[in-house]
Design a protein around this motif. Structure first.
Motif, short mmCIF file in Angstrom:
data_model
loop_
_atom_site.label_atom_id
_atom_site.label_comp_id
_atom_site.label_asym_id
_atom_site.label_seq_id
_atom_site.Cartn_x
_atom_site.Cartn_y
_atom_site.Cartn_z
N LEU A 234 5.22 -8.05 -25.22
CA LEU A 234 5.30 -8.75 -24.03
C LEU A 234 4.84 -7.85 -22.76
N GLY A 235 3.80 -8.04 -22.03
CA GLY A 235 3.05 -7.29 -20.94
C GLY A 235 2.95 -7.79 -19.64
N ILE A 236 3.13 -6.85 -18.56
CA ILE A 236 3.05 -7.53 -17.21
C ILE A 236 2.27 -6.53 -16.62
N ALA A 237 1.18 -6.73 -15.86
CA ALA A 237 0.27 -6.05 -15.12
C ALA A 237 0.89 -5.25 -13.73
N LEU A 238 0.59 -3.79 -13.66
CA LEU A 238 0.82 -3.41 -12.35
C LEU A 238 -0.18 -3.29 -11.43
N HIS A 239 0.44 -3.10 -9.94
CA HIS A 239 -0.49 -3.11 -8.84
C HIS A 239 -0.19 -2.07 -7.93
N ASN A 240 -1.47 -1.72 -7.27
CA ASN A 240 -1.13 -0.68 -6.22
C ASN A 240 -0.63 -1.41 -4.84
N HIS A 242 -2.63 -2.18 -2.51
CA HIS A 242 -3.37 -3.48 -1.97
C HIS A 242 -3.35 -4.63 -2.66
N GLY A 243 -2.55 -4.52 -3.85
CA GLY A 243 -2.24 -5.65 -4.97
C GLY A 243 -3.35 -5.84 -5.96
N ASN A 244 -4.12 -4.51 -6.08
CA ASN A 244 -5.22 -4.45 -7.30
C ASN A 244 -4.30 -3.92 -8.57
N VAL A 245 -4.93 -4.48 -9.56
CA VAL A 245 -4.29 -4.05 -11.04
C VAL A 245 -4.64 -2.65 -11.14
N VAL A 246 -3.70 -1.85 -11.59
CA VAL A 246 -3.93 -0.34 -11.98
C VAL A 246 -3.58 -0.10 -13.44
N GLY A 247 -2.93 -0.97 -13.98
CA GLY A 247 -2.57 -0.83 -15.51
C GLY A 247 -1.45 -1.99 -16.03
N ASP A 280 6.88 2.89 -6.31
CA ASP A 280 6.45 4.35 -6.52
C ASP A 280 5.07 4.56 -6.45
N ILE A 281 4.13 3.77 -7.17
CA ILE A 281 2.73 3.79 -7.06
C ILE A 281 2.41 3.39 -5.58
N ALA A 282 3.11 2.51 -4.55
CA ALA A 282 2.52 2.05 -3.59
C ALA A 282 2.77 3.42 -2.43
N ALA A 283 4.02 4.07 -2.89
CA ALA A 283 4.49 5.36 -1.81
C ALA A 283 3.44 6.46 -2.29
N ASN A 284 2.84 6.62 -3.34
CA ASN A 284 2.12 7.77 -3.63
C ASN A 284 0.68 7.71 -3.19
#
Length: 289
Positions: A234-240, A242-247, A280-284
């Motif tokens: 089962l998978g879920i997308a990760l976003h930055n 800006h809401g863009n998919v990064v992984g 964490d992604i958004a804060a980096n």
């Protein structure tokens, strides 16, 4: 109908599945680690994967990745340079050489993404005692950047460095579901898709689009033995920021155990892990724009 906001296994997860291959031979199993592996060869191959997926590598980082002395990492990298698989740039970083035959992921931040994701993956794997994977999408493929295995005797093994079709993996489908329809068509129904061997047959394409729509509604994607017999995920997308998919993050289990893990709160646990990682992604400041 889901109870308490949680999807039900038989309704939400299995709604409009993509037709499964007609034969077992259509699903090629992931290669298992050889019983008698050669450590130096394995280390060199890991360096090739790191160069391919990250695009650049420093000696210190190579040594840390392999858990070897810098002198050992230097000898391995020197052989890759000698054979044309790596070159050193003006900052003494190692980058893919002409013999690689496949370009890097084009994502200079993949090492950072792995670093940010690692503690979250370890916590989730410990919570579920199952295998957790981090992947990115490159065109029609996904590349597994990191794996944290569970402790069960029967478990899904390490997928780091593996490349798989995005339309077959749970994380890949979760990322594809956020693309515009014309982009999906370009990837899987265009002349380029035919040349690259990525075409989804016309008879199967409507069902695939319905599956992506279901994924958008549910917020997660499932893979029932679509890439390897006996393995579900089962998978879920990760976003930055800006809401863009990064992984994407995925949890992979033996198919015989998937329903039990799902009913025990798999979706809720994975969603919370992705939410924390996205913070964490958004804060980096080094994350992609």
């Amino acid at each position: 109908m889901a109870v308490g906001g949680e999807p039900q296994y038989n309704s939400d997860v299995q709604k409009e599945p993509t037709p499964r291959p007609s034969s077992k031979s259509a699903r090629k199993p992931v290669q298992k680690r050889p019983t008698y592996s050669i450590e130096a060869v394995d280390n060199a191959l890991q360096l090739l994967q790191l160069l391919r997926d990250g695009g650049a590598l420093r000696l210190k980082d190579a040594a840390e990745e392999l858990a070897v002395a810098p002198s050992t990492a230097h000898r391995l990298l020197a052989m890759l340079v000698y054979r044309g698989f790596a070159v050193q740039d003006e900052t003494r970083r190692y980058v893919p050489g002409p013999a690689m035959g496949v370009g890097p992921a084009g994502l200079s931040w993949t090492r950072l993404l792995r670093s940010l994701a690692q503690p979250h993956m370890e916590l989730l794997s410990a919570q579920l005692n199952e295998t957790v994977n981090l992947m990115v999408r490159v065109g029609t493929k996904v590349r597994f950047l990191a794996t944290v295995e569970g402790n069960n005797v029967l478990r899904v093994g390490d997928r780091q460095g593996t490349v798989m079709p995005a339309n077959k993996t749970s994380g890949g489908k979760a990322m594809l579901a956020e693309l515009e329809p014309h982009m999906i068509e370009q990837l899987f129904r265009s002349n380029n898709a035919e040349i690259g061997g990525d075409t989804i047959p016309a008879a199967e394409y409507p069902a695939f689009l319905r599956e992506l729509e279901s994924i958008r509604s549910n917020g997660f994607a499932a893979n029932f033995e679509g890439t390897e017999e006996g393995v579900s995920a089962l998978g879920i997308a990760l976003h930055n920021r800006h809401g863009n998919v990064v992984g994407a993050l995925s949890v992979a289990t033996p198919a015989t155990r998937f329903r039990r893990v799902f009913d025990a709160g798999l979706v809720r646990a994975l969603r919370e892990t992705c939410r924390q990682l996205e913070i964490d992604i958004a804060a980096n400041p080094a994350e992609p724009d």
